[in-house]
Design a protein around this motif. Structure first.
Motif: not given
Length: 164
Positions: A13-15, A32-41, A134-142
């Motif tokens: 996720h990146i927005d 870590g836990d980047i996911g798709d490298l589109i995030v880092t790109d 957006k993935s995981g148990f957390h409620q707020v992105k930080t």
């Protein structure tokens, strides 16, 4: 002086909100836990990026990023890894190196729990920026934002970027 944006656990996720903070930083660090490298790109197109791979990351991420990343930023020795534990509960795989060669700033991701604390035993600052994805148990992105000025770590800010 460097303004750092620290994020972790984007899980692909990146927005525009994250990118707004990226643009305000001198460097972006990803724990870590980047996911798709589109995030880092996307981040690398606009700012220097340092990062490590996490447990969900595929072979492409593992070829581009290390498991552990140790470096100097100005006068601060930094160690970033994804699964490092926290003060008093460090990952057994890093305990020996932590005891023999502690950094001044130790950064982890993985837990999705934002935590900043000083480790008196190793005289270091520990940071986990929580999760920006957006993935995981957390409620707020930080995320975290701070300044490294010579050998000082200062102006630490918690950035809440909304409910996931």
């Amino acid at each position: 002086m460097k303004k750092i944006l620290l994020l972790s656990d984007t899980h692909s996720h990146i927005d525009d909100t994250i990118l707004k903070y990226v643009l305000e930083a001198d460097e972006v660090w990803h724990a870590g836990d980047i996911g798709d490298l589109i995030v880092t790109d996307r981040i690398k197109k606009v700012k220097p990026l340092r990062g490590v791979y996490g447990n969900i990351d595929n072979d492409k991420a593992r070829m581009e990023f290390p498991l552990h990343y140790r470096f100097m930023c100005e006068g601060v020795a930094v160690w970033i890894t994804h699964i490092g534990g926290y003060p008093g509960k460090y990952n057994p795989n890093i305990k020996a190196e932590m005891a023999s060669n502690p950094p001044k700033l130790f950064i982890c991701g993985h837990s999705h729990i934002l935590k900043v604390m000083f480790d008196k035993k190793y005289n270091l600052l520990y940071m986990n920026p929580g999760a920006a994805g957006k993935s995981g148990f957390h409620q707020v992105k930080t995320m975290l934002r701070f300044v490294i000025d010579g050998d000082k770590i200062k102006d630490l800010e918690i950035i809440e970027i909304g409910k996931k």
